[in-house]
Scaffold this motif. Structure first.
Motif, mmCIF file in Angstrom:
data_model
loop_
_atom_site.group_PDB
_atom_site.id
_atom_site.type_symbol
_atom_site.label_atom_id
_atom_site.label_comp_id
_atom_site.label_asym_id
_atom_site.label_seq_id
_atom_site.Cartn_x
_atom_site.Cartn_y
_atom_site.Cartn_z
ATOM 1 N N GLY A 133 45.294 28.141 38.984
ATOM 2 C CA GLY A 133 43.893 27.858 39.251
ATOM 3 C C GLY A 133 43.259 28.666 40.359
ATOM 4 N N ARG A 134 43.949 29.617 40.946
ATOM 5 C CA ARG A 134 43.384 30.341 42.083
ATOM 6 C C ARG A 134 42.631 31.602 41.680
ATOM 7 N N ALA A 135 42.856 32.122 40.471
ATOM 8 C CA ALA A 135 42.240 33.383 40.063
ATOM 9 C C ALA A 135 40.726 33.223 39.904
ATOM 10 N N SER A 136 39.978 34.252 40.266
ATOM 11 C CA SER A 136 38.518 34.224 40.227
ATOM 12 C C SER A 136 38.001 34.199 38.794
ATOM 13 N N LEU A 137 36.708 33.957 38.654
ATOM 14 C CA LEU A 137 36.083 34.003 37.334
ATOM 15 C C LEU A 137 36.195 35.396 36.728
ATOM 16 N N GLU A 138 36.000 36.411 37.552
ATOM 17 C CA GLU A 138 36.083 37.782 37.037
ATOM 18 C C GLU A 138 37.479 38.075 36.512
ATOM 19 N N THR A 139 38.500 37.755 37.304
ATOM 20 C CA THR A 139 39.877 37.987 36.875
ATOM 21 C C THR A 139 40.195 37.159 35.635
ATOM 22 N N SER A 140 39.773 35.922 35.621
ATOM 23 C CA SER A 140 40.084 35.024 34.514
ATOM 24 C C SER A 140 39.465 35.520 33.211
ATOM 25 N N LEU A 527 49.132 46.811 48.144
ATOM 26 C CA LEU A 527 48.681 45.664 47.358
ATOM 27 C C LEU A 527 47.538 46.086 46.438
ATOM 28 N N ARG A 528 47.392 45.374 45.346
ATOM 29 C CA ARG A 528 46.244 45.584 44.467
ATOM 30 C C ARG A 528 45.568 44.252 44.196
ATOM 31 N N SER A 529 44.301 44.322 43.873
ATOM 32 C CA SER A 529 43.560 43.107 43.561
ATOM 33 C C SER A 529 44.004 42.560 42.209
ATOM 34 N N GLU A 530 43.736 41.289 41.983
ATOM 35 C CA GLU A 530 44.067 40.708 40.685
ATOM 36 C C GLU A 530 43.359 41.433 39.543
ATOM 37 N N PRO A 531 42.038 41.724 39.642
ATOM 38 C CA PRO A 531 41.417 42.491 38.561
ATOM 39 C C PRO A 531 42.071 43.856 38.343
ATOM 40 N N GLY A 536 45.282 47.281 34.973
ATOM 41 C CA GLY A 536 46.425 48.180 34.847
ATOM 42 C C GLY A 536 47.318 47.804 33.678
ATOM 43 N N ILE A 537 47.595 46.507 33.518
ATOM 44 C CA ILE A 537 48.414 46.056 32.386
ATOM 45 C C ILE A 537 47.677 46.300 31.079
ATOM 46 N N ALA A 538 46.375 45.996 31.055
ATOM 47 C CA ALA A 538 45.591 46.144 29.833
ATOM 48 C C ALA A 538 45.554 47.600 29.379
ATOM 49 N N LYS A 539 45.304 48.521 30.299
ATOM 50 C CA LYS A 539 45.214 49.934 29.914
ATOM 51 C C LYS A 539 46.552 50.469 29.420
ATOM 52 N N ALA A 540 47.650 49.940 29.970
ATOM 53 C CA ALA A 540 48.974 50.409 29.558
ATOM 54 C C ALA A 540 49.428 49.776 28.249
ATOM 55 N N THR A 541 48.757 48.735 27.819
ATOM 56 C CA THR A 541 49.202 47.982 26.648
ATOM 57 C C THR A 541 48.316 48.181 25.440
ATOM 58 N N LEU A 542 47.006 48.224 25.654
ATOM 59 C CA LEU A 542 46.052 48.155 24.553
ATOM 60 C C LEU A 542 45.526 49.531 24.173
ATOM 61 N N TRP A 553 34.809 48.461 35.045
ATOM 62 C CA TRP A 553 34.853 47.084 35.536
ATOM 63 C C TRP A 553 35.582 47.005 36.870
ATOM 64 N N LEU A 554 36.687 47.725 36.943
ATOM 65 C CA LEU A 554 37.471 47.697 38.170
ATOM 66 C C LEU A 554 36.686 48.296 39.331
ATOM 67 N N GLY A 555 35.877 49.289 39.061
ATOM 68 C CA GLY A 555 35.102 49.923 40.120
ATOM 69 C C GLY A 555 33.963 49.076 40.633
ATOM 70 N N ASP A 556 33.479 48.158 39.805
ATOM 71 C CA ASP A 556 32.335 47.336 40.202
ATOM 72 C C ASP A 556 32.410 46.005 39.461
ATOM 73 N N TYR A 557 32.809 44.945 40.168
ATOM 74 C CA TYR A 557 32.993 43.637 39.528
ATOM 75 C C TYR A 557 31.681 43.057 39.019
ATOM 76 N N ALA A 558 30.540 43.586 39.496
ATOM 77 C CA ALA A 558 29.258 43.114 38.964
ATOM 78 C C ALA A 558 29.164 43.377 37.468
#
Length: 738
Positions: A133-140, A527-531, A536-542, A553-558
């Motif tokens: 439950g700690r991850a932000s709306l953006e990360t989620s 360290l890296r942010s959750e987003p 990173g996982i998404a780009k390596a997988t999809l 998105w990573l460059g600007d969470y807005a």
């Protein structure tokens, strides 16, 4: 503060600075509880556990590659939860090396490439994407989208283990899966009823609102098997009370039903209120029920009222453990209050009939029109910081709860439409050897789930396990054949991306959306942010998607917030412009506007319970109802220390709380060691030994002991009907003297 400093070893000046930013409009949202953040905060808008959570993120201790070089994972498995936490903040991405049984440092690109290769080789329907439950709306939002693009609908989160009964029960009763109460309703209410919620440990900032209500004459009526200090008296640390030693009495009435007895209590309350209405009308007095509201906005009242009239008071007393007079006294307060709020917690949701408990709370409120007007409504107290918000932006195993057609058009793909695994179903899949991979966005899954030793033993059969975390916990020590431990920024730390420092957002338990901005230097350069980790996982997988630019998105969470608004336009209109406003902006809730279930033409539903006991098992003379509890020195699975001063415990967590009369009848003495054995029909032995018998004020036939240690006693199949929330508040056990 001295206790926090002693255990967490934080930099004191920086900790003080951050605590003054905690839960403020221009600060960060606490990673602890989800209680609302007021538009006009107190100077210190944090509780003891919130301060601990912040101090533990700011600790000077570091869990480095050198730490893992000194310790094998097998050795670390013997450490306590507290000692693992004390290892400090993780600093480098780590890969599990089975040959040496150690984590070894690796590069981020190496980790992402390996994780992506493994995921592409697995069956997406057998891979779990779990979120705490700690991850932000953006990360989620990014997390849920990544899972669905990959082909997995297995999106359980920590709400499965606590308030899934709320999400199911409220939806069935009033058409909304979340509560309807805002902070301002506590200023307008005339009565507050508590059911199974320990405000002192789980949401202490609520005590400010309770104190204000009590001082203006609002009665608080509490139902809880254990006497909990926060619902008895409150000494405000931010007022003159700290100088005078005076405290505010909170509960006008405090009733202690048996564990699982709330269905009977609520039936009795409804029965008494209906009877009072009938007596008033027969004598020409004013009605007690809101008949206009019932006729216009509800259905099923006559059948429910008949059930209540037919319920026998002897049966209600036996099932609840309370005298009829006590229940009627509480009902009299409810009947006299023009507006009432019902606050509840996991003491209602974590039972076999936990969903029916939630129905009954709604039934009580609906009788007097106490939904959809100021000072009224159901108020489930959610636990973790953004656990409610994660569901809002798509983390759910239930396809009907996600806007799949909108996502399909928005990102030009076909989302999986079959139901995925919830938390219990993940456990079952692990036990059956069906689970192939687990990607964990925070949390301590193996420690939080029921039947934890059995799940942990089967866990290693998975091909891939990945854990994203700030600090070490037990779940990181049980690895799949390929395993990675990825360190992330905390919410307090500055998140610097291409467009500059980033802000994230969270949703509190009142459905208000808040900005959260970290400004502390990260504890390490790697360290890296959750987003960033999700991307990173998404780009390596999809495969690449022309409608989705993870790097942008990573460059600007807005831009992520713009995407959320496009997916959920009714809830997030003007997201980027509104989320900085004091007190947050409220996500619309139709039930608050008395627009209830669409399936019933906008009407709310009176729903009858199937039993007067929520436990789901038959009582026997030697079988007790075990309630797993948290101390005030922990939050969820995070153990900050070994004190539980609200319950008078100061020397450990190996405690078994027992009624004094039960102790006498069993020949137990204070401090004696005893064990517990679960009573179950599956033939599996579940035992726990070495618990210190401690006399406590709780009903006969009920026991209390600490979570997560006692998860060893909770069968994975012992869960709520309809929601599969583990029924950890009424586990059938026998006491085994030692």
């Amino acid at each position: 503060m001295a206790k926090v400093a002693k255990h967490a070893a934080p930099p004191l000046v920086e900790t003080a600075r951050q605590l003054l930013r905690q839960n403020k409009t221009d600060g960060f949202a606490c990673v602890s509880c989800a209680w609302p953040k007021p538009a006009k905060p107190h100077p210190a808008e944090f509780c003891e556990n919130g301060a601990k959570a912040t101090a533990w993120d700011l600790t000077r201790r570091r869990c480095t590659p050198e730490f893992f070089a000194r310790h094998t994972l097998t050795q670390l498995l013997s450490w306590s939860d507290y000692d693992l936490e004390q290892a400090g903040r993780l600093t480098e991405p780590m890969r599990y090396d089975a040959a040496s049984d150690r984590y070894v440092a690796c590069a981020w690109d190496e980790a992402f490439a390996a994780i992506g290769a493994e995921l592409r080789a697995l069956d997406p329907t057998k891979v779990t994407f779990y979120a705490s439950g700690r991850a932000s709306l953006e990360t989620s939002y990014m997390w849920a989208l990544m899972a669905r693009l990959y082909g997995s609908q297995n999106l359980p989160d920590s709400s499965n283990m606590c308030h899934e009964s709320t999400s199911v029960g409220l939806k069935q009763s009033i058409g909304s899966p979340v509560g309807t109460v805002l902070l301002e309703d506590f200023e307008a209410t005339d009565a507050i009823f508590f059911f199974g919620q320990n405000v002192g440990s789980n949401s202490p900032r609520l005590l400010h609102d309770l104190q204000k209500a009590v001082r203006r004459g609002v009665p608080v009526v509490s139902f809880n098997p254990l006497k909990e200090a926060g619902l008895e008296r409150f000494q405000n640390p931010q007022s003159f009370q700290m100088v005078t030693g005076q405290a505010t009495k909170i509960s006008a009435q405090y009733h202690q039903p048996r564990a699982g007895g709330d269905l009977a209590v609520l039936t009795g309350l409804c029965k008494a209120v209906i009877a009072a209405d009938e007596e008033a009308r027969a004598s020409g007095g004013l009605p007690v029920l809101d008949h206009g509201f019932i006729a216009e906005h509800t259905q099923g009242f006559e059948a429910f009222a008949a059930f209540c009239r037919d319920a026998d008071w002897n049966d209600i007393e036996a099932a609840s453990g309370l005298p009829r007079a006590n229940i009627e006294a509480a009902a009299a307060i409810y009947a006299a209050a023009p507006a009432a709020i019902c606050v509840y917690g996991m003491g209602l949701t974590q039972h076999v009939l936990g969903v029916e408990n939630v129905h009954m709370v709604c039934n009580l409120l609906l009788l007097r029109g106490n939904v959809g007007r100021p000072g009224t409504g159901p108020c489930p107290v959610r636990g973790h910081s953004n656990v409610q918000g994660q569901r809002t932006v798509g983390i759910t195993e239930k396809p009907e709860l996600a806007p799949l057609d909108i996502l399909k058009a928005q990102y030009d793909f076909e989302p999986p439409r079959e139901k995925g695994w919830n938390t219990v179903e993940v456990c079952e899949a692990v036990l059956k050897g069906q689970a192939q991979g687990f990607i964990g966005l925070g949390g301590n899954f193996l420690r939080a789930v029921p039947d934890s030793p059995r799940i942990e033993a089967a866990w290693r059969r998975q091909r891939l396990t990945v854990q994203i975390a700030t600090k070490l916990n037990r779940s990181h020590l049980a690895c799949g054949q390929v395993a990675y431990l990825l360190p992330c920024l905390s919410r307090i730390e500055r998140d610097e991306q291409a467009s500059g420092p980033q802000t994230v957002s969270v949703e509190d338990s009142s459905s208000c959306i808040h900005a959260s901005f970290g400004d502390k230097d990260p504890v390490g350069p790697n360290l890296r942010s959750e987003p960033a980790i999700v991307a990173g996982i998404a780009k390596a997988t999809l495969p690449s998607n022309p409608k989705l630019d993870w790097d942008a998105w990573l460059g600007d969470y807005a831009l992520v917030r713009d995407a959320i608004e496009a997916t959920y336009p009714d809830w997030f209109r003007g997201f980027n412009q509104r989320f900085h406003q004091p007190g947050g902006f409220h996500r619309p809730n139709k039930a608050r506007l008395r627009n209830f279930s669409e399936a019933t033409g906008g009407k709310a539903n009176f729903l009858k319970p199937t039993s007067l006991s929520a436990t789901g098992f038959e009582d026997a003379p030697d079988v007790f109802r075990l309630m797993t509890l948290r101390s005030n020195d922990q939050f969820n699975t995070t153990v900050y220390g070994y004190e539980d001063r609200f319950r008078g415990v100061s020397d450990g967590r190996d405690v078994l709380f027992v009624n004094r009369d039960d102790m006498r009848s069993l020949g137990l003495i204070e401090g004696q060691r005893a064990g517990l054995a679960t009573v179950s029909e599956d033939g599996i032995e579940r035992t726990m030994s070495g618990l210190r018998v401690t006399a406590y004020d709780l009903p006969r036939g009920c026991l209390g002991a600490y979570y997560p240690e006692c998860n060893v006693l909770v069968p994975v199949g012992h869960h709520a009907q309809g929601s599969m929330t583990p029924a950890s508040k009424s586990v059938p056990v026998r006491i085994v003297p030692q």
